[in-house]
Write a protein that holds these residues in place. Structure first.
Motif, short mmCIF file in Angstrom:
data_model
loop_
_atom_site.label_atom_id
_atom_site.label_comp_id
_atom_site.label_asym_id
_atom_site.label_seq_id
_atom_site.Cartn_x
_atom_site.Cartn_y
_atom_site.Cartn_z
N LYS A 284 0.97 -1.00 -0.07
CA LYS A 284 0.08 0.03 -0.07
C LYS A 284 0.75 1.41 -0.17
CE LYS A 284 -3.81 -2.68 1.00
NZ LYS A 284 -5.08 -2.68 0.39
N LYS A 285 0.44 2.34 -0.45
CA LYS A 285 1.31 3.64 -0.50
C LYS A 285 0.37 4.57 0.25
CE LYS A 285 2.57 4.87 -4.65
NZ LYS A 285 2.63 5.09 -6.11
N VAL A 286 1.43 5.29 0.95
CA VAL A 286 0.83 6.48 1.75
C VAL A 286 1.36 7.87 1.55
CG1 VAL A 286 0.11 7.22 4.02
CG2 VAL A 286 0.10 4.77 3.81
N HIS A 307 4.39 -0.12 4.74
CA HIS A 307 3.66 0.62 3.61
C HIS A 307 4.88 1.12 3.08
CE1 HIS A 307 0.01 -0.66 5.62
NE2 HIS A 307 0.48 -0.17 6.84
N PHE A 369 -2.80 7.59 -3.91
CA PHE A 369 -2.25 6.84 -2.77
C PHE A 369 -3.60 6.29 -2.06
CE2 PHE A 369 1.18 9.92 -3.74
CZ PHE A 369 2.11 9.16 -3.15
N ASP A 370 -3.24 5.30 -1.21
CA ASP A 370 -4.33 4.50 -0.62
C ASP A 370 -4.76 5.25 0.69
OD1 ASP A 370 -4.44 2.25 -2.06
OD2 ASP A 370 -2.20 1.96 -1.39
N ALA A 371 -3.94 6.33 1.08
CA ALA A 371 -4.09 7.08 2.25
C ALA A 371 -3.34 8.16 2.29
CB ALA A 371 -3.97 6.04 3.55
N LYS A 559 -9.94 8.15 4.23
CA LYS A 559 -8.59 8.22 3.48
C LYS A 559 -7.58 9.25 3.97
CE LYS A 559 -7.46 6.75 -0.92
NZ LYS A 559 -7.62 6.86 -2.43
N LEU A 591 -5.82 0.30 6.08
CA LEU A 591 -5.52 -0.32 5.17
C LEU A 591 -5.65 -1.80 5.15
CD1 LEU A 591 -2.14 1.67 4.48
CD2 LEU A 591 -4.42 2.03 3.19
#
Lengths: 601, 233, 385, 174, 302
Positions: A284-286, A307, A369-371, A559, A591
């Motif tokens: 996952k990408k933050v 992450h 991005f995921d968050a 998010k 996530l």
């Protein structure tokens, strides 16, 4: 057997005509001596429930049980004494940091034993359960000249005020190993500090590590809750020290300096070896906006959770307010870089000179991005709100500090006035002093009302910063020779009866003029939400100063998370770090599709 | 009068019967007699087989009241210094505090004594003697436990050789806490005991008879070499 | 005298109890004549003791084990429980040994206060003992007087330290508290009374035909026995050995005080009683000297490292002091942790009460066993700890 | 003190001399030579008083240390002789023929540490403990607290650590 | 006076003497306490003790002789008392005084002790056994001077009837045996010390040596009986001594203060001295008191 030997024993009869030795106790028992160690008394008002009494009791006869609401610096626990265990050694009285626990000179407590479970008898919570001896005046108190607690701090070497105003060298020299061990030895490990610390650092834990000379262990403990220990070891607002049990009678343990000692004694390159747990990549990408303490903290923990992290910073160096808001003599850039570099080394992607909303749009981030964790802090300085504020010689504290950090000359002239009493005001004033400028600080309230750190104020005074308290700025006029006339009036403190602190009211007709080269306003900062505009941020509710979010920093959009000064109200580095940590956990569980984080990292 | 039903739930004998199955511990099987089975043949005859019996107070209340008054006013203390509490017994018996004012006196033999003062911690070796001495005392008999060690272990809560709660092993009438309790406190304890006796509440002897199996189970749990009869009268 | 009774059978001491000639008799643990809680297993023939075996362990609490798992500061309340009638020697020795290992020194005033405390406790212990000694011969009167007077000394302790028996006054680092107000006057009064009492006791006890007839020649300790059995203290001094740790290896401030070693030569119970009687007078004089010479001002406590986690450097030491029974010592082995590795308490009752008593009693009258035991001044709690 | 040690060192294998105070020193002696050394000290150096005999359990090194403390009444000095024994099979020579009280000390050591002193009278008799089942209690691998909790009834402790409590109160979700 | 009335009177006076004996006991305890610097138990304490002992709920026995011990003892006490005229010239307090009653009384003093010895021996306790042997040994010893003194008295007055001996002492203080035969009185008073078992002759009970001695195993009503006997026997002995040596009594108050004074003698000595060993005690009685007794006998004979 001579006659004398037979007769002389009859001398005993002499006693028959004297007063008997017996003391009559039928009616009223003889009171114990003034110092008698009888049953315990506890001034529950003074007691903070630190548990030192339970700690020192070798019989485990003292239990800490909850009796009241938990307040700041008070655990809400009170000692309950089991007289089936107590040996009346009074070590608990001697160690009591608040002096609340004492002993009366009462000594009689009798219980029927038959047919009764003694598990509950002979236990009582002094000060809470009523007993006849509660108000006894006499009894054991800690004698004069004898004290088990170590109330005095180990002296910390500092540069003298005269020395330090000449340069930006860090003024506090730091502990030597010997000193640090001695200072660490003072800790009684009550743990009230841990709970008070916004980041819940295991303070007794790393102090113990120092005492046992186990630096690696200490660093490991630090990094569990704080990825910027080098920073915190220098500039933390240290609410832990305010509640330290020892501070009740003496001086608090120098927790900040001890932390600093830990980071100073370890080689920065070795930090990595201390992280024992394996990182499993989550894929996952933050995105993290802002590289202040909140952003860095979140970055660190998210990285540790596996992450991918990208950080966006508008300035040319990371650190945010730590770098641009705090002068070098308090936080050398080297220490800051150490901490930041370590986080970057762990794999964070850092985009410098990239302002979100300008160089990259928030919507783009949201999609990629995921968050997103945002922690951009409070950047817009408040206006003073008086006439003449727009004059060129009027500037803000942050501007000055940033300029100094960037190596520019802030062009202050020879006498400036700083308006405000917060930390930024102090930093600005002292920075100016270090540049060789005469400084006058004007503050609306009294010296004791100043929100700045007391040490800062003390040191500012030592550095010959002039303070004008209860002074209300009225007007700024252009003066001769390109100088400014700063006009202010004297105020008196009026208690408006609402229970709040008294407010300053201008005394009618009071008007004074001061000729200065620059006026620096440092009365606080507000948020700037300009960068947040976009399609995707409609759900985020913006407050006047803070963004609305739950205590995990989660906004109404799951998010988007916020932290740091723009989220919490305390607005200090350690709170921001705590926010970052907390949000990182929340993001992690988000996530992973879980509700809320369950355990501590 | 002791209410038998009251102890039903605290009396773990029923469970004990199930759990203890070794032949050494079959003393509880027969309700009426004590099997001093471990003793040699000739020694067994020396000891009584009788269990302690509950002796109810006299029905005629004024008479019982009078007798209780006599018992309270003539307490003979068994001179057995079981622990450090004994050190305060001496001042108590002598001129400064003079317990004889209240009709109390030390008595060197358990047969004649009526109060057993447990002076603090009780080591295993002493517990054995305490149980024997206590059983040899003639009822009504009373126990006063002084010092915190007798209540919940006191200083020696983690010692391997001292028991923590004396009331698991013999019934206790009055507790006095302190380490050491001052003689005045012990004296108040005795006065409290007198009050209890006069009120007819100090029925430790009958309690012991009723919960006998429970007490025995506790005693045998800690006294590993049980080489004496189960009941010494 | 013993030869009348055949003793050795197959290298073991065996008395045929079935022969009706011998009777086995236990004295203690439940026996008013035995100090504390120990017992003597006697084999008697008529009134004569032919064999004796002491049994201890009724008071065993495992102190040395308990101290292994307690921090140093937490050993401090424990040590005084080792010897109940005279706890202060324990407190002092533990404190002194710990201080030595920690390498700290105690302020001068605290040293004087400690000496004062030790001498007071010596007086209290001896008063208790003389009560027991006369009581063992059936003289209840002297016993009552002496123990009542001991109580007055305990009152002093109560005012000084806050407790009657377990004073817990000498903590490692110093003492807990200064002299309270009016304490010196009170002490003077008590000392005067005690002095008067001692003179009365001399008239009543030492000039007593019956006491003399029993004590003289009873339980003689010959000078040869002293080294053989490791006899110390007044027991040795009554046999002519002028040994006193206060003089030989002075500790605290004893070298500033003026006193001499009291000795007798007879080595019997009477001599032992007399030596102790003289030492009581000496204690009184020492207390007076201390009160006169003691500095009025000054610190009483040296700061220790934080007691909650005080680590004592590895090492070992043996510190000894002269208690009422003789050489009392603490042997502490520290291994550098917060807990002591081993603390051994060397109590004089150990050799007096076990090895010596067993041999002295044999051949005597059963009526004398108790008197003999007391004349050796044994305290069971310190034997078994 | 030092001269005595040097004299001793000529005759016996000694090591680890440590002068703790002016009047106190410790020295480690070879196990086999201990009785000889003590006898020599007693007879030639007038160390006529045996203050105590005790043992220290060095569990980590799997050794027992027995300390004999001797006193010289003429020089007024104490000398501690230390011996190291194998912990698995602890046997030591008896010195009861030199001092009568030594047998009591040896009896106690046998009971409390399980160190055997063959030939010491009554050394196998129980002295302090009665009906003791289990390892000799003074050995360090015997946990007295655990034993006590298993064997005897205790009152439950309700203690709450202030740190945990405070954190729970302030931040219930954490 | 019929035999029934006589018995009635005898038991009435027995009661009076018992109460007085126990009261004396209580008073003496109080006096002891004063010497020892304390307050002491109430005077009526012996009565409560007896009541308490009898109120014991349980009791044990060691066989039939164990029962008989206290019975013998009290029989000895009552027997001693029954043949002593208590108040000279009083009908009620004359008891069964007959010619030769002195011999009977002497016998009964022994009788109780012997019975006690048998019973206590049955208890099986070593302390009892030692106590019994001590008691008998000492009794034998103090009986010698006492018997010599009594014989000397009998010779002096030429009669074995106590009433006659008392009668002979009427007529002024100087006609008391105390003054007519001081040596006999000295011997008897010293042996009374042994009889009363106060220090230094308290070797039978000797709490520090053989706790309680013979009555170690006695409890409950046995002990009550023994304690009652202490009152009777003490009263009887005191009355006997009063009659033989101090001119008897003509009224109850005189009896009370004379017996008190005699009792005080042993208390006077008892408070001051420790306890003898058995052999010392025997040696003591067989030396000086016996010599005095012999001398008294000799003088009386001459």
């Amino acid at each position: 057997m001579n006659l004398k030997d037979v007769l002389s024993p009859l001398y005993v009869w002499k006693r028959a005509f004297e007063k008997p030795y017996t003391i009559r106790t039928e009616k009223e028992p003889r009171p114990g001596a003034d110092r008698y160690r009888g049953f315990h008394q506890n001034d529950t008002e003074k007691c903070i429930g630190c548990g030192s009494c339970a700690e020192i009791c070798q019989n485990e006869s003292i239990d800490m049980i909850p009796v009241s609401e938990t307040k700041d610096g008070d655990s809400g626990l009170r000692p309950r004494i089991d007289y089936g265990r107590c040996c009346w050694c009074a070590l608990c009285v001697d160690i009591c940091p608040s002096s609340s626990l004492t002993m009366s000179n009462a000594y009689t407590w009798i219980e029927e034993g038959l047919d009764k479970d003694t598990r509950e008898t002979f236990c009582f919570t002094p000060g809470v359960d009523e007993k006849p001896w509660d108000n006894d005046e006499k009894g054991y108190r800690r004698p004069d000249g004898y004290d088990l607690s170590l109330l005095e701090r180990v002296e910390m070497e500092e540069l003298s005020p005269a020395e330090r105003v000449t340069s930006f060298i860090e003024m506090v020299k730091g502990f030597s190993k010997e000193q640090a061990k001695r200072e660490a030895d003072r800790c009684i490990e009550c743990g009230i500090c841990t709970a008070t610390c916004p980041g819940h650092m295991d303070i007794p834990g790393y102090i113990r590590a120092i005492r046992e000379d186990d630096i690696e262990k200490g660093i490991e403990i630090l990094y569990k809750t704080n990825p910027l220990p080098g920073v915190c070891g220098r500039i933390c607002t240290r609410r832990c020290e305010d509640v330290c049990s020892l501070s009740l009678r003496g001086e608090a343990v120098s927790i900040r300096w001890l932390k600093r000692y830990l980071t100073d004694s370890a080689e920065a390159g070795k930090y990595r070896d201390l992280l024992h747990d394996e990182v499993v990549s989550s894929g996952k990408k933050v995105a993290i906006v802002g590289t202040g303490p909140g952003g860095l903290s979140a970055a660190y923990y998210l990285l540790r959770m596996g992450h991918e992290v990208e950080i966006f910073e508008q300035n040319e160096a990371a650190g945010g307010m730590l770098r641009y808001g705090i002068p070098e003599y308090r936080l050398p850039y080297g220490s800051l870089d150490n901490d930041i570099n370590f986080i970057i080394e762990l794999g964070a992607k850092l985009h410098l000179n990239t302002k979100v909303g300008k160089d990259i749009s928030f919507d783009k981030l949201y999609k990629e991005f995921d968050a997103i964790f945002t922690s951009v802090g409070l950047t817009d300085s408040y206006k003073i709100g008086i006439e003449g504020e727009e004059l060129p010689g009027v500037t803000t504290g942050l501007t000055v500090l940033k300029a100094v950090t960037m190596g520019q000359d802030p062009k202050l002239g020879d006498h400036i006035v700083v308006i405000g009493g917060g930390n930024v005001a102090m930093d600005a004033a002292r920075t100016a002093r270090h540049l060789g400028v005469d400084v006058t600080v004007v503050y609306r309230r009294r010296l004791e009302d100043m929100p700045a750190d007391s040490d800062e104020i003390k040191e500012a005074i030592e550095e010959n910063v002039e303070f004008i308290t209860q002074g209300i700025p009225l007007k700024i006029e252009e003066g001769a020779n390109g100088k400014l006339n700063f006009i202010w009036g004297k105020a008196e403190m009026v208690d408006n009866g609402s229970g709040k602190r008294p407010s300053p009211v201008l005394i009618e007709g009071s008007r004074e003029v001061m000729e200065v080269t620059k006026v620096i306003a440092a009365i606080g900062q507000g948020a700037n939400y300009g960068w947040l505009e976009g399609e995707t941020t409609k759900q985020v509710k913006l407050g006047k100063r803070n963004i609305e979010a739950d205590r995990w920093g989660k906004t109404d959009d799951p998010k988007i998370y916020v932290g740091g000064d723009m989220f919490n109200k305390t607005a200090d580095a350690i709170s921001a770090i705590a926010d970052g940590h907390r949000s990182a956990r929340a993001i992690d569980s988000y996530l992973a599709g879980e509700e809320y984080p369950k355990d501590r990292f | 009068m002791i209410d038998k039903d009251k102890y039903k739930d605290v009396n773990p004998v029923e469970e004990e019967v199930k759990t203890l199955e070794s032949p050494k511990n079959n003393w509880y099987v027969d309700e009426k007699t004590l099997a001093n089975a471990d003793l040699p043949e000739e020694e067994r005859e020396w000891f009584s087989d009788a269990r302690p019996q509950v002796v109810p107070p006299i029905r005629w209340t004024p008479m019982e009241k009078f007798l209780n008054w006599a018992r309270a006013k003539s307490l003979w203390i068994l001179a057995f210094g079981t622990g450090c509490g004994a050190i305060e017994l001496r001042p108590l018996l002598t001129a400064r505090y003079d317990i004889s004012r209240f009709g109390m006196a030390p008595r060197p033999t358990p047969r004649q004594a009526s109060v057993f003062m447990i002076g603090g911690y009780v080591s295993l070796k002493t517990l054995k003697r305490i149980v024997r001495s206590y059983e040899q005392m003639q009822g009504p008999k009373f126990v006063v436990a002084v010092c915190s060690c007798a209540i919940n272990g006191g200083m020696y809560w983690d010692s391997y050789n001292t028991i923590k709660r004396i009331d698991n092993y013999i019934p206790v009438d009055v507790y006095v806490t302190g380490c050491m309790p001052r003689p005045e406190a012990v004296l108040s304890g005795f006065q409290k005991l007198q009050q209890l006796i006069m009120d007819g509440k100090a029925e430790g002897q009958n309690l012991y008879a009723e919960k006998f199996d429970w007490y025995k189970a506790n005693q045998k749990k800690v006294i590993k070499d049980w080489n004496m009869p189960d009941y010494n009268w | 005298m013993i030869d009348k009774y055949p003793k050795i059978v197959d290298g073991k001491s065996v008395y045929d109890l079935d022969s009706q000639k011998y009777l086995k008799m236990w004295q203690g643990p439940q026996h008013p004549g035995v100090t504390g809680n120990m017992s003597l297993e006697l084999i008697i023939s008529g009134d004569q003791v032919v064999a004796c075996n002491t049994h201890v362990g009724y008071l065993h609490r495992g102190f040395e084990k308990l101290m292994e798992r307690r921090r140093y500061i937490n050993c401090f309340p424990i040590v005084c429980r080792i010897c109940v009638p005279e706890p202060d020697t324990n407190e002092y020795l533990f404190a002194a040994a710990t201080e030595e290992l920690l390498g700290i020194t105690v302020p001068e005033k605290a040293q004087w206060l400690r000496t004062l405390d030790l001498e007071l406790s010596r007086l209290a212990s001896f008063l208790m003992w003389i009560g027991g000694q006369s009581g063992s011969f059936g003289s209840g009167t002297v016993a009552q007087w002496a123990i009542a007077n001991r109580d007055f000394v305990l009152d002093l302790f109560e005012e000084l330290s806050g407790a009657r028996i377990y004073h817990m006054y000498m903590i490692p680092g110093g003492v807990r508290g200064n002299l309270p107000e009016g304490w010196i006057e009170h002490t003077e009064k008590v000392l005067n009374n005690t002095e008067k009492l001692l003179d009365e006791i001399y008239i009543v006890l030492f000039n007593n035909a019956v006491f003399k007839s029993r004590a003289v020649g009873m339980g003689v300790i010959t000078p040869e026995m002293i080294d053989q059995y490791g006899i110390v203290g007044p027991n040795a001094r009554a046999s002519g050995a002028a040994r006193d740790i206060r003089k030989d290896n002075p500790y605290l401030v004893y070298d500033h005080l003026d006193f001499k070693i009291e000795t007798e030569t007879a080595g019997d119970t009477y001599a032992r009683t007399l030596v102790r009687w003289k030492e009581m007078h000496q204690s009184i004089s020492l207390i007076r000297q201390i009160l006169k010479l003691m500095p009025k001002l000054g610190p009483i406590y040296t700061k220790l490292p934080n007691v909650l986690h005080m680590k004592v450097p590895a090492g070992e030491t043996y510190v000894k002091a002269e208690s009422t029974r003789g050489e009392y010592g603490y042997y502490i082995v520290a291994d550098g942790t917060e807990f002591p590795r081993k603390i051994t308490v060397r109590g004089p009752s150990y050799s007096h009460g076990m090895a010596l008593l067993e041999d002295l009693v044999v051949g005597g009258n059963i009526a004398d066993t108790h008197g003999l035991m007391l004349s050796l001044h044994t305290y069971p709690p310190e034997i078994e700890r | 003190m030092k001269t005595i040690y040097e004299d001793l060192n000529k005759r016996f294998t000694m090591s680890g001399y440590k002068q703790q105070r002016d009047d106190l020193a410790f020295v480690t002696v070879d196990k086999d030579q201990l009785v000889n050394a003590i006898t020599y000290l007693k007879d030639y150096h007038k160390f006529t008083h045996l203050a105590f005999v005790t043992a220290v359990d060095w569990l980590e090194e799997n050794e027992f240390q027995i300390t004999y403390l001797l006193h010289n009444y003429e020089l007024k000095v104490d000398l501690g002789l230390k011996v190291r024994l194998d912990r698995d099979n602890p046997t030591m020579d008896t010195i009861h023929h030199l001092w009568k009280q030594a047998r009591v000390y040896q009896r106690e050591l046998h009971e409390m540490f399980g160190i055997d002193f063959p030939g010491s009278p009554g050394v196998n008799d129980p002295m302090i403990l009665e009906s003791w089942e289990g390892p000799p209690p003074m050995r360090r691998d015997f946990d007295t607290k655990k034993y006590s909790e298993e064997t005897y009834d205790h009152r439950e402790r309700q203690h709450i650590e202030p740190e945990d409590h405070l954190r729970k109160q302030l931040y219930p979700e954490d | 006076m019929g035999i029934t009335t006589k018995i009635l009177y005898a038991f009435l006076s027995l009661g009076v003497v018992m109460v007085w004996g126990l009261t004396l006991n209580g008073i003496v305890r109080k006096i002891f306490a004063r010497v020892q610097g304390r307050i002491g138990p109430p005077v009526y304490q012996p009565f409560i003790d007896i009541k308490k002992s009898n109120a014991k709920r349980t009791g044990i026995t060691h066989g039939i002789m164990f029962y008989l011990g206290p019975v013998f003892r009290i029989a000895g006490g009552v027997g001693t008392y029954m043949f002593i005229p208590v108040i000279f010239g009083s009908e009620i307090f004359s008891n069964f005084s007959i010619s030769g009653d002195l011999l009977l009384v002497m016998y009964f003093i022994f009788f109780g002790q012997l019975g006690m010895a048998l019973g206590a021996g049955e208890g099986g306790h070593p302390y009892s056994a030692v106590g019994v042997s001590r008691g008998l040994a000492q009794m034998t010893a103090f009986e010698v001077p006492f018997a010599l003194s009594v014989i000397s008295l009998a010779i002096q007055h030429g009669t074995l009837n106590i009433t006659e001996i008392v009668a002979a002492q009427q007529g002024g203080i100087l006609s008391w045996t105390l003054f007519t035969n001081p040596l006999a009185v000295t011997a008897a008073m010293i042996s009374m010390l042994g009889m009363n078992m106060y220090n230094p002759f308290s070797i039978v009970i000797a709490p520090q040596e053989i706790p309680m001695g013979p009555p170690t195993e006695y409890q409950g009503s046995f002990l009550g009986l023994l304690a009652t006997n202490r009152g009777i026997f003490a009263g009887a002995k005191l009355v006997l001594f009063m009659n033989l040596y101090f001119g008897g009594a003509t009224s109850l108050p005189i009896l009370m203060w004379k017996t008190f004074a005699i009792y005080m003698f042993s208390v006077f000595i008892g408070a001051a001295f420790p306890r003898f060993k058995t052999e010392d005690s025997i040696k003591f009685f067989l030396k000086i008191p016996t010599a005095i007794g012999l001398l008294a006998l000799l003088i009386a004979y001459l």
